[in-house]
Scaffold this active site. Structure first.
Site, PDB file in Angstrom:
ATOM      1  N   ASP A  67       0.843  -1.209   0.000  1.00 60.61           N
ATOM      2  CA  ASP A  67       0.000   0.000   0.000  1.00 60.61           C
ATOM      3  C   ASP A  67       0.874   1.253   0.000  1.00 60.61           C
ATOM      4  O   ASP A  67       0.634   2.204  -0.757  1.00 60.61           O
ATOM      5  CB  ASP A  67      -0.892   0.044   1.253  1.00 60.61           C
ATOM      6  CG  ASP A  67      -1.939  -1.048   1.309  1.00 60.61           C
ATOM      7  OD1 ASP A  67      -3.096  -0.786   0.938  1.00 60.61           O
ATOM      8  OD2 ASP A  67      -1.607  -2.163   1.744  1.00 60.61           O
ATOM      9  N   GLU A  85      -5.365   7.182  -0.327  1.00 65.57           N
ATOM     10  CA  GLU A  85      -5.945   6.554   0.868  1.00 65.57           C
ATOM     11  C   GLU A  85      -5.012   6.619   2.071  1.00 65.57           C
ATOM     12  O   GLU A  85      -5.431   6.916   3.185  1.00 65.57           O
ATOM     13  CB  GLU A  85      -6.292   5.086   0.595  1.00 65.57           C
ATOM     14  CG  GLU A  85      -6.776   4.377   1.852  1.00 65.57           C
ATOM     15  CD  GLU A  85      -7.202   2.941   1.633  1.00 65.57           C
ATOM     16  OE1 GLU A  85      -7.708   2.355   2.603  1.00 65.57           O
ATOM     17  OE2 GLU A  85      -7.004   2.404   0.543  1.00 65.57           O
ATOM     18  N   LEU A  95      -3.996   0.077  -3.198  1.00 73.85           N
ATOM     19  CA  LEU A  95      -4.200  -1.373  -3.101  1.00 73.85           C
ATOM     20  C   LEU A  95      -5.593  -1.593  -2.491  1.00 73.85           C
ATOM     21  O   LEU A  95      -5.759  -1.543  -1.283  1.00 73.85           O
ATOM     22  CB  LEU A  95      -3.108  -2.020  -2.234  1.00 73.85           C
ATOM     23  CG  LEU A  95      -2.876  -3.525  -2.397  1.00 73.85           C
ATOM     24  CD1 LEU A  95      -1.599  -3.944  -1.669  1.00 73.85           C
ATOM     25  CD2 LEU A  95      -4.035  -4.365  -1.891  1.00 73.85           C
ATOM     26  N   ASP A  96      -6.559  -1.789  -3.348  1.00 76.37           N
ATOM     27  CA  ASP A  96      -7.931  -2.029  -2.903  1.00 76.37           C
ATOM     28  C   ASP A  96      -8.086  -3.529  -2.646  1.00 76.37           C
ATOM     29  O   ASP A  96      -7.781  -4.340  -3.523  1.00 76.37           O
ATOM     30  CB  ASP A  96      -8.902  -1.570  -4.001  1.00 76.37           C
ATOM     31  CG  ASP A  96     -10.352  -1.662  -3.571  1.00 76.37           C
ATOM     32  OD1 ASP A  96     -10.647  -1.348  -2.406  1.00 76.37           O
ATOM     33  OD2 ASP A  96     -11.196  -2.040  -4.403  1.00 76.37           O
ATOM     34  N   THR A 107      -6.941  -4.820   0.642  1.00 78.23           N
ATOM     35  CA  THR A 107      -5.730  -5.114   1.428  1.00 78.23           C
ATOM     36  C   THR A 107      -5.911  -6.340   2.321  1.00 78.23           C
ATOM     37  O   THR A 107      -5.002  -7.167   2.429  1.00 78.23           O
ATOM     38  CB  THR A 107      -5.333  -3.896   2.292  1.00 78.23           C
ATOM     39  OG1 THR A 107      -5.113  -2.770   1.435  1.00 78.23           O
ATOM     40  CG2 THR A 107      -4.072  -4.172   3.085  1.00 78.23           C
ATOM     41  N   THR A 118     -19.686  -7.357   0.336  1.00 79.09           N
ATOM     42  CA  THR A 118     -18.420  -7.374   1.062  1.00 79.09           C
ATOM     43  C   THR A 118     -18.105  -8.740   1.671  1.00 79.09           C
ATOM     44  O   THR A 118     -19.010  -9.477   2.084  1.00 79.09           O
ATOM     45  CB  THR A 118     -18.423  -6.301   2.166  1.00 79.09           C
ATOM     46  OG1 THR A 118     -17.150  -6.274   2.808  1.00 79.09           O
ATOM     47  CG2 THR A 118     -19.500  -6.581   3.212  1.00 79.09           C
ATOM     48  N   HIS A 158     -16.186  -6.789   5.612  1.00 80.47           N
ATOM     49  CA  HIS A 158     -16.756  -5.656   6.350  1.00 80.47           C
ATOM     50  C   HIS A 158     -18.275  -5.760   6.487  1.00 80.47           C
ATOM     51  O   HIS A 158     -18.982  -4.768   6.422  1.00 80.47           O
ATOM     52  CB  HIS A 158     -16.388  -4.335   5.652  1.00 80.47           C
ATOM     53  CG  HIS A 158     -14.916  -4.152   5.442  1.00 80.47           C
ATOM     54  ND1 HIS A 158     -14.066  -3.770   6.453  1.00 80.47           N
ATOM     55  CD2 HIS A 158     -14.150  -4.329   4.346  1.00 80.47           C
ATOM     56  CE1 HIS A 158     -12.828  -3.703   5.979  1.00 80.47           C
ATOM     57  NE2 HIS A 158     -12.860  -4.039   4.703  1.00 80.47           N
ATOM     58  N   GLY A 175     -12.718  -5.965  -2.024  1.00 79.14           N
ATOM     59  CA  GLY A 175     -12.359  -4.895  -2.951  1.00 79.14           C
ATOM     60  C   GLY A 175     -13.524  -4.340  -3.749  1.00 79.14           C
ATOM     61  O   GLY A 175     -14.233  -5.085  -4.426  1.00 79.14           O
ATOM     62  N   LYS A 200     -15.410  -5.898  -7.207  1.00 77.74           N
ATOM     63  CA  LYS A 200     -16.852  -6.132  -7.313  1.00 77.74           C
ATOM     64  C   LYS A 200     -17.441  -5.458  -8.551  1.00 77.74           C
ATOM     65  O   LYS A 200     -18.319  -6.017  -9.214  1.00 77.74           O
ATOM     66  CB  LYS A 200     -17.561  -5.656  -6.042  1.00 77.74           C
ATOM     67  CG  LYS A 200     -17.195  -6.458  -4.793  1.00 77.74           C
ATOM     68  CD  LYS A 200     -18.046  -6.006  -3.628  1.00 77.74           C
ATOM     69  CE  LYS A 200     -17.462  -6.272  -2.274  1.00 77.74           C
ATOM     70  NZ  LYS A 200     -16.114  -5.807  -2.012  1.00 77.74           N
ATOM     71  N   ASP A 210     -12.220   4.409  -3.195  1.00 79.51           N
ATOM     72  CA  ASP A 210     -12.703   3.066  -3.537  1.00 79.51           C
ATOM     73  C   ASP A 210     -13.605   3.082  -4.765  1.00 79.51           C
ATOM     74  O   ASP A 210     -13.678   2.099  -5.500  1.00 79.51           O
ATOM     75  CB  ASP A 210     -13.529   2.470  -2.391  1.00 79.51           C
ATOM     76  CG  ASP A 210     -12.723   2.174  -1.144  1.00 79.51           C
ATOM     77  OD1 ASP A 210     -11.606   1.640  -1.277  1.00 79.51           O
ATOM     78  OD2 ASP A 210     -13.205   2.469  -0.040  1.00 79.51           O
TER      79      ASP A 210
END
Length: 291
Positions: free
Chosen positions: A51, A74, A119-120, A122, A210, A213, A235, A239, A262
Site C-alpha cells: 500500500d 488513501e 491497493l484495494d 488489502t 463485502t 466488512h 475490494g 466487485k 474506492d
C-alpha cells in the site's frame, strides 16, 4: 482536438502506465515475502508495505508530470524523498490515439481531482486472495467521476497457478503462459476498454457484496433482494469488475465504510458501459476535493 494535446487524455495515458507500475510493486512485495502489515483503525482495516510503496509511486509520478493536480490518496504517509525507481514517467500511447470527448477538451490541470487507492482489497491481499486486489486511479471534474484506471495485478493468477501445476506434473501443453495482470480504463463519453463486457445469465439475479466488512444491515439488505446467489469478495474495484463481466447483477453494500478512492475509478468504468453507482438513497456520489 488530438487527445495528445488535452490534459485529460494525457493524464489518463499516464495513469495507465503508473497503475501498471503500481501493480508490479504489489506483486514484488508479495514475492519478497515481507508484507509489513500495520493495523489502522481495526483488525480489518490494514495497511501493508505494498500500500505504502504503491501510493508513493502513484502520487509522486502524477505530481511530477501534473504539478497542479489535486491528488488524494488513501494512505496517510509522511512526506519523504521518493526513490527514483518508484517513479513512472511513460504514457500509454494507445490512449493518446483516442479522441478526447469534446466536453472535456478544455479542462485545465488545476480543475481535476485524482482519487487514489494504491491497493484495494488489502485484507484479502494479506490472506493470499490475490485475485481480489486492484489498484485504483479515479479522475474527477466538477465533483463528477469522469475517467478511471483499474489495474488487476493478479488477473489470470489462477490460470498461472494451474499452468505451473500442469508443468510440475509434466502435463504442460504447448502455448504461451497466461499473462499475469491487466489494466482497464475508461472515460465518460468515450467508453471503457481492456475487458470483455458480458451480461449475467438471463433470469439470474446475483448480488456481490463485502467479504471482510459485513454487518446485520448489509446482510438484511442483501436478503431483502431475494437473490439467486450471493458472492462475498474483497475490494470495491473487484466487485465492479464482477458486474461488467457478467458474474453479478448488482453490488450492494448498505453501510458506511466505502471511501471516494474506492469508488471513483470503478464508477467511471461502470457508467461508461451503462451501469449506475449511487449511495443507499439513490444519490450520485460527489468527488470534490473538499467532499
Amino acid at each position: 482536438m488530438a487527445s495528445s494535446n488535452t490534459v485529460l487524455m494525457r493524464l489518463v495515458a499516464s495513469a495507465y502506465s503508473i497503475a501498471q507500475k503500481a501493480g508490479m510493486i504489489v506483486r514484488r512485495v508479495i514475492a519478497e515475502g515481507d508484507l509489513g502489515i500495520v493495523e489502522k483503525t481495526c483488525a480489518t482495516d490494514l495497511q501493508t508495505k505494498a500500500d505504502r510503496l504503491a501510493q508513493m509511486s502513484i502520487c509522486s509520478s502524477l505530481a511530477r508530470k501534473f504539478p497542479k493536480l489535486t491528488i488524494i490518496g488513501e494512505e496517510d504517509l509522511p512526506s519523504e524523498e521518493v526513490d527514483q525507481e518508484l517513479i513512472e514517467d511513460s504514457q500509454w500511447e494507445e490512449i493518446l490515439k483516442q479522441p478526447c470527448p469534446s466536453q472535456y477538451s478544455a479542462i485545465k490541470e488545476e480543475d481535476l481531482v485524482v482519487w487514489v487507492d494504491p491497493l484495494d482489497g488489502t485484507k484479502e491481499y494479506t490472506e493470499g486472495l490475490l485475485d481480489n486486489v486492484t489498484v485504483l486511479i479515479g479522475i474527477a471534474y466538477e465533483g463528477k467521476a469522469i475517467a478511471g484506471v483499474i489495474n488487476q495485478p493478479y488477473y489470470n493468477y489462477e490460470n498461472n497457478e494451474k499452468q505451473q501445476l500442469r508443468e510440475h506434473r509434466s502435463e504442460a501443453k504447448a502455448g504461451p503462459d497466461a499473462v499475469l495482470g491487466r489494466t482497464i480504463w475508461g472515460v465518460l463519453g468515450l467508453g471503457a476498454f481492456g475487458f470483455q463486457l458480458k451480461e449475467v445469465p438471463a433470469g439470474k439475479h446475483i448480488i456481490t457484496t463485502t467479504r471482510s466488512h459485513s454487518n446485520k444491515l448489509v446482510t438484511d439488505c442483501v436478503a431483502a433482494m431475494n437473490p439467486d446467489a450471493v458472492l462475498r469478495v474483497g475490494g470495491a474495484g473487484n466487485k465492479i469488475i464482477q458486474l461488467i463481466e457478467g458474474k453479478a447483477s448488482a453490488y450492494v453494500f448498505a453501510s458506511p465504510g466505502c471511501k471516494k478512492w474506492d469508488t471513483c475509478a470503478p464508477e467511471v468504468i461502470l457508467h461508461a458501459v451503462g451501469g449506475k453507482l449511487t449511495d443507499i438513497h439513490g444519490n450520485v456520489l460527489q468527488y470534490h476535493k473538499d467532499v
